[in-house]
Design a protein around this motif. Structure first.
Motif, mmCIF file in Angstrom:
data_model
loop_
_atom_site.group_PDB
_atom_site.id
_atom_site.type_symbol
_atom_site.label_atom_id
_atom_site.label_comp_id
_atom_site.label_asym_id
_atom_site.label_seq_id
_atom_site.Cartn_x
_atom_site.Cartn_y
_atom_site.Cartn_z
ATOM 1 N N ASP A 1 0.804 -1.214 0.000
ATOM 2 C CA ASP A 1 0.000 0.000 0.000
ATOM 3 C C ASP A 1 0.847 1.279 0.000
ATOM 4 N N LEU A 2 1.384 1.611 -1.164
ATOM 5 C CA LEU A 2 2.220 2.801 -1.300
ATOM 6 C C LEU A 2 1.413 4.071 -1.026
ATOM 7 N N GLN A 3 0.202 4.096 -1.590
ATOM 8 C CA GLN A 3 -0.619 5.317 -1.502
ATOM 9 C C GLN A 3 -0.831 5.742 -0.052
ATOM 10 N N THR A 4 -1.177 4.763 0.800
ATOM 11 C CA THR A 4 -1.432 5.109 2.209
ATOM 12 C C THR A 4 -0.166 5.653 2.860
ATOM 13 N N VAL A 5 0.969 5.031 2.545
ATOM 14 C CA VAL A 5 2.221 5.502 3.161
ATOM 15 C C VAL A 5 2.534 6.915 2.682
ATOM 16 N N LEU A 6 2.291 7.176 1.401
ATOM 17 C CA LEU A 6 2.548 8.531 0.890
ATOM 18 C C LEU A 6 1.679 9.532 1.645
ATOM 19 N N GLU A 7 0.405 9.170 1.793
ATOM 20 C CA GLU A 7 -0.508 10.139 2.409
ATOM 21 C C GLU A 7 -0.242 10.328 3.897
ATOM 22 N N THR A 8 0.120 9.245 4.587
ATOM 23 C CA THR A 8 0.309 9.394 6.032
ATOM 24 C C THR A 8 1.702 9.912 6.378
ATOM 25 N N PHE A 9 2.716 9.470 5.623
ATOM 26 C CA PHE A 9 4.100 9.851 5.969
ATOM 27 C C PHE A 9 4.530 11.156 5.287
ATOM 28 N N GLN A 10 3.958 11.426 4.111
ATOM 29 C CA GLN A 10 4.264 12.668 3.373
ATOM 30 C C GLN A 10 5.772 12.841 3.095
ATOM 31 N N PRO A 11 6.401 11.864 2.435
ATOM 32 C CA PRO A 11 7.848 11.988 2.182
ATOM 33 C C PRO A 11 8.166 13.110 1.209
#
Ligand code: B12
Ligand code: SF4
Length: 460
Positions: A50-60
């Motif tokens: 789940d890349l999308q969730t990590v992008l949205e929660t972590f905001q790299p």
């Protein structure tokens, strides 16, 4: 800076073995160790897609991905996803494929491509991004949309002992899920890099200009002492080459009292020349050796420039079997194989009493001499199929027949008694899933010929 490092999964069309092994993403742990003051996360997409969730929660602010050849298309898509999520996020790709064919990553969604050892250039990239400094001119780094690429010389003789220890804490949540067959959980450690041999299907010797770069045994032992897992894989190109060093390492491990089970790569001729070394390693826990036996005929070994002979293979098999060290025997199928070759190979594996033969198709990988020799003959250039199971070269048999015999070989190479002992290596609770996976793999290999109906369209 918030940095996300991504280990991609194999593409769905590939038969790349993710069912049978998932090793810790050592390259990414090394990169993370190089930037200890930054907020780094590792996403292992073989275990969590789940890349999308990590992008949205972590905001790299920076996303780095690693890639072998089989991952090229996947990583390009991954970078597109990142850019769609936030066009300002910087994307960087590195790893083996970027090192041998960086031009494949010339894509609008990829900002930077790193060639060779990544720790030092990655640290420099991060530092310049934080200072908002220009990215051009970093050794080994290609900047998208510019001609800026400074070829790196120092990577050839890189002192791999000077690198920080991999940041294994970043994979703490996944570590119990890293494994290879029954070795679970399994950690990885790099003790050397490069190889002085000249196999034409391999690019590794070129990356170090034929040098064998080694870590000091005492540093390897110090790192081993930090590893919690009982099973440890040596992520070297060839581990046993320097027998004096390996004797010293065995001595230091013994003296340290570290007790683990080891899995490493060894050439058959090295093993054949050094039975005492193998004995010493057996005593400190060597459980399994990956040996590229490759072929059952000397003429094939000669064709690929292996530099070893069937007699070395047979001597090595004898030494390892006498010591009761498992042989992960890697065998290669040539696209020219006809039905009788499959039968002869099966007979050979049985005659050698191999418990764990694996079969891959001779694959011309970018960066190898073999690739240069046959690149105009490829029947597909879709990197998703550079998985060592899909042939990239025309077969003498029809593809359907070739894969019928291939599946037959996998299915029947072990006599029933050996198959039962193979299954006994796994915990009883896993047997159902092991059988299911074996059946799935055989079915996919048998049907691999159908993939070319779409793959050949890519060449058209
Ligand atoms: C360990 C290993 C494995 C492990 C898996 C490791 C893993 N993490 O998943 C196992 C045994 C399972 C395996 C399987 C396979 N492997 Co393998 N494997 C290796 C080996 C021996 C060492 C890799 C390693 O951990 N090195 C140590 C790390 C620290 O070094 P590194 O990966 O080079 O990383 C450094 C730089 O490359 C760079 N870097 C890497 N990524 C990134 C990312 C960014 C953003 C940046 C900036 C820099 C950067 O910085 C890192 C740190 O300095 C390599 C040989 C090699 N020298 O690469 C072959 C190798 C990578 N494997 C190879 C192959 C072909 C395979 C298989 C397809 C074989 C098969 N028949 O199944 C499968 C594919 C599995 C899969 N689905 O991914 C080939 C790849 C060739 C290619 N052109 O793709 C290699 C190069 C071996 C060879 N003889 O050619 N492999
Ligand atoms: S295949 Fe193994 S022995 Fe041959 S060059 Fe590559 S690393 Fe060395």
């Amino acid at each position: 800076m918030k940095i996300l490092l991504v280990q991609p999964a194999s593409p769905p069309g590939a038969l790349a073995g993710d069912d049978w092994f998932v090793f810790e993403p050592l390259a990414l742990e090394y990169l993370a160790a190089g930037v200890p003051d930054d907020d780094v996360r590792i996403l292992d997409m073989r275990l969590d897609g789940d890349l999308q969730t990590v992008l949205e929660t972590f905001q790299p602010e920076l996303v780095g991905a690693t890639a072998y050849t089989v991952h090229v298309n996947t990583v390009k898509r991954l970078c597109e996803t990142v850019k769609q999520w936030d066009a300002k996020a910087v994307t960087v790709v590195g790893g083996h494929h970027a090192t041998v064919a960086r031009e494949d990553f010339v894509e609008p969604a990829i900002d930077l491509t790193v060639v060779g050892e990544g720790v030092v250039p990655f640290r420099e990239i991060v530092s310049r991004l934080k200072r908002r400094a220009a990215l051009e001119g970093i050794s080994g780094v290609a900047v998208q949309g510019t001609d800026s690429f400074v070829p790196l010389e120092e990577s050839v003789t890189a002192d791999i002992d000077a690198l920080p220890l991999p940041a294994r804490r970043l994979t703490a949540a996944c570590r119990s899920r890293y494994f290879c067959d029954w070795l679970r959980p399994l950690a990885s450690i790099r003790t050397s890099k490069g190889c002085p041999y000249r196999c034409k299907f391999c690019a590794l010797w070129k990356l170090t200009c034929g040098k064998y770069v080694k870590r000091e045994p005492r540093n390897v032992v110090a790192e081993l002492a930090t590893i919690e897992e009982e099973n440890v894989f040596f992520a070297d190109d060839e581990s046993l080459l320097d027998s004096r060093r390996m004797q010293a390492l065995a001595g230091l491990i013994r003296a340290s009292g570290i007790s683990k089970r080891y899995f490493l790569y060894g050439r058959s001729d090295t093993i054949a020349r050094n039975p005492d070394l193998l004995q010493a390693w057996k005593e400190i826990g060597l459980d399994r050796v990956f040996v590229g036996l490759e072929f059952f005929r000397d003429e094939d070994l000669e064709y690929v420039g292996k530099g070893s002979k069937l007699s070395d293979n047979e001597k090595a098999i004898g030494i390892l079997q006498d010591l009761e060290i498992d042989i992960y025997a890697s065998m290669i199928l040539r696209p020219e194989f006809e039905e009788h070759h499959f039968k002869e190979l099966r007979r050979y594996c049985r005659a050698m009493r191999l418990d764990y033969p694996t079969f891959s198709v001779l694959t011309p990988l970018p960066g190898t001499d073999l690739y240069e020799e046959v690149k105009h003959d490829l029947i597909t250039d879709n990197y998703d199929y550079f998985d060592f199971i899909h042939t990239l070269l025309p077969t003498r048999l029809s593809l359907k027949e070739f894969y019928k015999h291939y599946a037959w070989l996998i299915n029947t190479v072990l006599p029933p008694r050996k198959r039962i002992s193979f299954l006994r290596r796994f915990p009883a609770k896993d047997l159902g899933s092991i059988l299911g996976r074996s059946i799935r793999v055989q079915r996919r290999v048998r049907n691999a010929w159908k993939d070319y109906e779409t793959a050949t369209e890519d060449l058209a």
